[in-house]
Scaffold this active site. Structure first.
Site, PDB file in Angstrom:
ATOM      1  N   PRO A  40       0.780  -1.243   0.000  1.00  0.00           N
ATOM      2  CG  PRO A  40      -0.017  -0.963   2.169  1.00  0.00           C
ATOM      3  CD  PRO A  40       0.697  -1.935   1.267  1.00  0.00           C
ATOM      4  N   GLY A  41       2.106   1.210   0.205  1.00  0.00           N
ATOM      5  CA  GLY A  41       2.932   2.426   0.182  1.00  0.00           C
ATOM      6  C   GLY A  41       3.208   2.957   1.562  1.00  0.00           C
ATOM      7  CB  CYS A  42       5.198   5.902   2.542  1.00  0.00           C
ATOM      8  SG  CYS A  42       6.633   5.363   1.604  1.00  0.00           S
TER       9      CYS A  42
END
Length: 161
Positions: A159-161
């Site tokens: 999902p990313g940072c």
């Protein structure tokens, strides 16, 4: 607890994210790194790029895409893609196709941005380019682990940072 060891391949193997993935994978009790793809460093020992991983990877060398594809046989495999976004989707698609042809049960974890969005238009709006494998988007779940208690999807998009 299962004692099955799952052969694991990492794509995009020379960058920072790949180094962190490899660091985590070499200590995982059920995953065994059997291949790390890097076209630019194919044939070179991984320990030359990541000396801190020598104990976990020994004399394993970087391999080409063709060498990594050839590793997929029958059975269960894990594939982690640390290839850059915009390049990862098409690369992952090749491995999924090869796995299907090899009667291989493949689970993909993509840490690029390529499978974060469930829709190709949303991806294109954010990244300014078309998605590299829109036909695969419905096979990926993307969420923080604590927000995704169960999924029926075979693959994971980080999902990313």
């Amino acid at each position: 607890m299962s004692t099955t060891i799952i052969p694991t391949i990492v794509l995009g193997g020379t960058g920072y994210v790949a180094g962190e993935l490899l660091r985590l994978l070499v200590t995982h009790p059920q995953l065994e790194v059997v291949g790390v793809m890097s076209e630019s460093k194919a044939g070179e020992p991984i320990k030359e790029t990541f000396p801190q991983l020598q104990d976990g990877l020994g004399n394993l060398c970087f391999g080409t895409k063709q060498e990594m594809l050839a590793m997929l046989g029958s059975g269960q495999y894990a594939l982690f893609s640390a290839a850059p976004h915009g390049a990862s989707a098409a690369l992952v698609a090749e491995f999924i196709t090869q796995a299907e042809q090899s009667n291989c049960e493949l689970t993909v974890v993509d840490v690029s941005a390529d499978f974060r969005y469930a829709d190709a238009d949303a991806y294109a709006a954010v990244y300014g380019q078309p998605h590299g494998a829109p036909e695969l988007l419905d096979q990926f779940a993307s969420a923080l682990p604590e927000h995704l208690t169960h999924t029926d999807k075979p693959h994971i998009g980080h999902p990313g940072c």
